[in-house]
Design a protein around this motif. Structure first.
Motif, PDB file in Angstrom:
ATOM      1  N   LYS A   1      -8.084   3.258  -6.253  1.00 51.88           N
ATOM      2  CA  LYS A   1      -7.464   2.242  -7.125  1.00 51.88           C
ATOM      3  C   LYS A   1      -5.993   2.615  -7.179  1.00 51.88           C
ATOM      4  N   ALA A   2      -5.483   3.965  -7.033  1.00 53.69           N
ATOM      5  CA  ALA A   2      -4.112   4.181  -7.106  1.00 53.69           C
ATOM      6  C   ALA A   2      -3.571   4.017  -5.587  1.00 53.69           C
ATOM      7  N   TRP A   3      -4.264   3.763  -4.605  1.00 52.08           N
ATOM      8  CA  TRP A   3      -3.927   3.462  -3.339  1.00 52.08           C
ATOM      9  C   TRP A   3      -3.992   1.925  -3.112  1.00 52.08           C
ATOM     10  N   LYS A   4      -4.566   1.346  -4.236  1.00 55.61           N
ATOM     11  CA  LYS A   4      -4.558  -0.339  -4.151  1.00 55.61           C
ATOM     12  C   LYS A   4      -5.839  -0.560  -3.044  1.00 55.61           C
ATOM     13  N   GLU A   5      -6.661  -0.021  -3.039  1.00 58.68           N
ATOM     14  CA  GLU A   5      -7.981  -0.307  -2.331  1.00 58.68           C
ATOM     15  C   GLU A   5      -8.926  -0.824  -3.219  1.00 58.68           C
ATOM     16  N   ASP A   6      -9.437  -1.982  -2.621  1.00 56.11           N
ATOM     17  CA  ASP A   6     -10.433  -2.854  -3.609  1.00 56.11           C
ATOM     18  C   ASP A   6     -11.878  -2.316  -3.471  1.00 56.11           C
ATOM     19  N   LEU A   7     -12.443  -1.858  -4.449  1.00 62.88           N
ATOM     20  CA  LEU A   7     -14.009  -1.581  -4.647  1.00 62.88           C
ATOM     21  C   LEU A   7     -14.444  -2.871  -5.497  1.00 62.88           C
ATOM     22  N   GLY A   8     -14.699  -3.817  -4.761  1.00 66.08           N
ATOM     23  CA  GLY A   8     -15.060  -5.128  -5.599  1.00 66.08           C
ATOM     24  C   GLY A   8     -16.460  -5.245  -5.670  1.00 66.08           C
ATOM     25  N   TYR A   9     -16.848  -6.435  -5.764  1.00 59.18           N
ATOM     26  CA  TYR A   9     -18.421  -6.959  -6.268  1.00 59.18           C
ATOM     27  C   TYR A   9     -19.169  -6.431  -4.815  1.00 59.18           C
ATOM     28  N   GLY A  10     -18.681  -6.958  -3.780  1.00 56.82           N
ATOM     29  CA  GLY A  10     -19.355  -6.750  -2.488  1.00 56.82           C
ATOM     30  C   GLY A  10     -19.655  -5.271  -2.355  1.00 56.82           C
ATOM     31  N   HIS A  11     -18.634  -4.393  -2.267  1.00 53.76           N
ATOM     32  CA  HIS A  11     -18.676  -3.057  -2.167  1.00 53.76           C
ATOM     33  C   HIS A  11     -19.876  -2.531  -3.137  1.00 53.76           C
ATOM     34  N   ARG A  12     -19.692  -2.764  -4.592  1.00 56.83           N
ATOM     35  CA  ARG A  12     -20.760  -2.197  -5.434  1.00 56.83           C
ATOM     36  C   ARG A  12     -22.258  -2.517  -5.151  1.00 56.83           C
ATOM     37  N   VAL A  13     -22.292  -4.035  -4.842  1.00 58.06           N
ATOM     38  CA  VAL A  13     -23.716  -4.670  -4.546  1.00 58.06           C
ATOM     39  C   VAL A  13     -24.201  -3.957  -3.271  1.00 58.06           C
ATOM     40  N   ALA A  14     -23.453  -3.516  -2.317  1.00 58.59           N
ATOM     41  CA  ALA A  14     -23.990  -3.016  -1.110  1.00 58.59           C
ATOM     42  C   ALA A  14     -24.250  -1.678  -1.308  1.00 58.59           C
ATOM     43  N   ARG A  15     -23.333  -0.801  -2.027  1.00 57.31           N
ATOM     44  CA  ARG A  15     -23.894   0.696  -2.322  1.00 57.31           C
ATOM     45  C   ARG A  15     -25.091   0.581  -3.043  1.00 57.31           C
ATOM     46  N   LEU A  16     -25.275  -0.223  -4.052  1.00 53.03           N
ATOM     47  CA  LEU A  16     -26.522  -0.074  -4.727  1.00 53.03           C
ATOM     48  C   LEU A  16     -27.757  -0.219  -4.040  1.00 53.03           C
ATOM     49  N   THR A  17     -27.730  -1.496  -3.217  1.00 56.05           N
ATOM     50  CA  THR A  17     -28.862  -2.128  -2.494  1.00 56.05           C
ATOM     51  C   THR A  17     -29.307  -1.011  -1.291  1.00 56.05           C
ATOM     52  N   LEU A  18     -28.052  -1.052  -0.559  1.00 54.06           N
ATOM     53  CA  LEU A  18     -28.402   0.064   0.695  1.00 54.06           C
ATOM     54  C   LEU A  18     -28.826   1.342   0.632  1.00 54.06           C
ATOM     55  N   ARG A  19     -28.477   2.065  -0.506  1.00 54.25           N
ATOM     56  CA  ARG A  19     -28.806   3.229  -0.814  1.00 54.25           C
ATOM     57  C   ARG A  19     -30.150   3.489  -1.608  1.00 54.25           C
ATOM     58  N   THR A  20     -30.789   2.330  -2.105  1.00 52.76           N
ATOM     59  CA  THR A  20     -31.642   2.574  -2.608  1.00 52.76           C
ATOM     60  C   THR A  20     -33.265   2.792  -1.963  1.00 52.76           C
ATOM     61  N   SER A  21     -33.911   3.802  -2.574  1.00 49.01           N
ATOM     62  CA  SER A  21     -35.129   4.276  -1.756  1.00 49.01           C
ATOM     63  C   SER A  21     -36.155   3.367  -2.451  1.00 49.01           C
ATOM     64  N   ARG A  22     -37.466   3.418  -1.939  1.00 47.76           N
ATOM     65  CA  ARG A  22     -38.691   2.622  -2.494  1.00 47.76           C
ATOM     66  C   ARG A  22     -38.862   3.017  -3.950  1.00 47.76           C
ATOM     67  N   SER A  23     -38.701   4.257  -4.343  1.00 49.33           N
ATOM     68  CA  SER A  23     -39.068   4.554  -5.900  1.00 49.33           C
ATOM     69  C   SER A  23     -37.814   4.044  -6.694  1.00 49.33           C
ATOM     70  N   GLN A  24     -36.765   3.854  -6.231  1.00 47.81           N
ATOM     71  CA  GLN A  24     -35.666   3.320  -7.079  1.00 47.81           C
ATOM     72  C   GLN A  24     -35.662   1.793  -6.969  1.00 47.81           C
ATOM     73  N   VAL A  25     -36.405   1.107  -6.371  1.00 51.14           N
ATOM     74  CA  VAL A  25     -36.335  -0.414  -6.245  1.00 51.14           C
ATOM     75  C   VAL A  25     -36.084  -1.062  -7.643  1.00 51.14           C
ATOM     76  N   ARG A  26     -37.052  -0.631  -8.651  1.00 52.56           N
ATOM     77  CA  ARG A  26     -37.246  -1.451  -9.795  1.00 52.56           C
ATOM     78  C   ARG A  26     -35.998  -1.211 -10.782  1.00 52.56           C
ATOM     79  N   ASP A  27     -35.700   0.107 -10.791  1.00 54.44           N
ATOM     80  CA  ASP A  27     -34.014   0.285 -11.375  1.00 54.44           C
ATOM     81  C   ASP A  27     -33.097  -0.576 -10.737  1.00 54.44           C
ATOM     82  N   ALA A  28     -33.258  -0.567  -9.320  1.00 57.40           N
ATOM     83  CA  ALA A  28     -31.868  -1.024  -8.701  1.00 57.40           C
ATOM     84  C   ALA A  28     -31.859  -2.739  -8.844  1.00 57.40           C
ATOM     85  N   SER A  29     -33.035  -2.985  -9.045  1.00 55.15           N
ATOM     86  CA  SER A  29     -33.230  -4.708  -9.156  1.00 55.15           C
ATOM     87  C   SER A  29     -32.755  -4.773 -10.635  1.00 55.15           C
ATOM     88  N   ARG A  30     -33.075  -4.057 -11.764  1.00 52.45           N
ATOM     89  CA  ARG A  30     -32.548  -4.507 -12.905  1.00 52.45           C
ATOM     90  C   ARG A  30     -30.915  -4.347 -12.872  1.00 52.45           C
TER      91      ARG A  30
END
Length: 285
Positions: free
Chosen positions: A45-74
C-alpha cells in the motif's frame, strides 16, 4: 520470510521497483500468517500497489485445497462484488473452486474459458489463465495445463504469477514425458529462482535430465552447485544433498572416463557418510 521481505525493500530502495513488487506480492500470496499478511499489505500500500478485488479472489480460490472448499466458498460469498467487472471476477472464482467437484469441472472450464474475451488485455488475464490451468490439472489434462502455465510465463515474465507458473510448467512437461521442454523450463527456473526449494529442485532436475540422456558433462555443473549451495540440507528421505549429489557427481565423472576422480569422489563420500545410502552404493562401485 523476513529476509525475503527485507530483500524486497532493498530492491525498492535500489530503484528496482518491478522486482521489489514481484517479490513482495509473492510473499503476500504464499503466507498464511495473518500478521505477516498485514505487514506485506501495508508495504505494498505504501508503494501504491493495488491488491484489489481480483487479487484477493484469486488468492482465496487458487490456494484452496479440497478440504478448504466449503470455507472458501463462504468467504467468497462474503466478498460482495461491486459492478459488472467484479461480478465476472467472482464468477471466475466460483468456477475455480468447482475444480474440486468432478461433476462440475467441465462447466467450470467452460466458464473460465468463456471469460477470456472479457479479460483480454486486462490485468486479471494472467489470473484467469492460472485458474484455467488449475481446472485442467484436476481434469487430468496435464499437457494442456502445462501449455497454459507456459503462456503465463511467456506473456507476463515479470509478473509474480510467472514465478508460480514456471515450476508448474516444468514439472508437468517432465511428468508428461516432454523432456526437452522440461529441461528448458528447469533451466529458466534455475536462472530465475532465488535461493530455496525451487532453485534446488531445478538444479537436481537439470542434472537428472542430463544424466538420462548420457550427457555427463552437462550434469556436473548443477551437481557441483547443489553440493555448494544445499549440501547441508536434506531431501525428502533424510539424505543430505551433499551425499546424494556427490554420488551422482561420481557417476558423471566415471561416465566421462575419469575413473580416478570418480573413485576419489566416492571415497570422500564413504568417509563422510559411512552409513549413508548413497555411500553404500558408492562402495559397491
Amino acid at each position: 520470510w523476513h529476509l525475503s521481505l527485507q530483500a524486497a525493500r532493498a530492491l525498492r530502495k535500489a530503484g528496482r521497483r518491478a522486482e521489489a513488487v514481484r517479490r513482495a506480492k509473492r510473499l503476500w500470496w504464499e503466507t498464511d500468517d495473518r500478521a505477516r499478511l498485514r505487514e506485506v499489505e501495508a508495504l505494498l500500500k505504501a508503494w501504491k500497489e493495488d491488491l484489489g478485488y481480483g487479487h484477493r479472489v484469486a488468492r482465496l480460490t487458487l490456494r484452496t485445497s479440497r478440504s478448504q472448499v466449503r470455507d472458501a466458498s463462504r468467504e467468497l460469498r462474503r466478498m460482495r462484488p461491486r459492478g459488472a467487472y467484479q461480478r465476472r471476477v467472482r464468477e471466475w472464482g466460483e468456477a475455480v473452486l468447482a475444480r474440486w467437484d468432478s461433476g462440475k469441472r467441465v462447466g467450470a472450464l467452460a466458464t473460465v474459458a468463456g471469460l477470456a474475451p472479457r479479460f483480454a488485455d486486462d490485468p486479471f488475464e494472467p489470473f484467469r489463465l492460472m485458474g484455467e490451468a488449475a481446472i485442467l490439472r484436476r481434469s487430468d489434462r496435464e499437457a494442456e495445463a502445462a501449455a497454459v502455465y507456459e503462456a503465463v510465463v511467456t506473456r507476463w515474465p515479470k509478473h509474480f504469477l510467472a514465478d508460480l507458473a514456471l515450476p508448474e510448467a516444468a514439472w508437468l512437461r517432465l511428468y508428461t514425458g516432454d523432456l526437452d521442454a522440461a529441461e528448458g523450463w528447469y533451466r529458466q527456473l534455475a536462472e530465475r529462482a532465488t535461493y530455496g526449494a525451487e532453485h534446488r529442485e531445478a538444479l537436481w532436475r537439470l542434472a537428472f535430465l542430463a544424466l538420462s540422456r548420457d550427457d555427463a558433462e552437462a550434469a556436473k555443473a548443477p551437481l557441483v552447485r547443489l553440493r555448494a549451495l544445499y549440501g547441508g540440507t536434506t531431501d525428502g528421505y533424510g539424505v543430505t544433498w551433499d551425499e546424494r549429489a556427490g554420488y551422482w557427481l561420481g557417476v558423471a565423472e566415471a561416465a566421462l572416463d575419469d575413473p580416478t576422480r570418480a573413485a576419489e569422489t566416492w571415497a570422500r563420500l564413504v568417509a563422510r557418510y559411512p552409513a549413508g545410502w548413497y555411500a553404500r552404493l558408492a562402495t559397491e562401485r
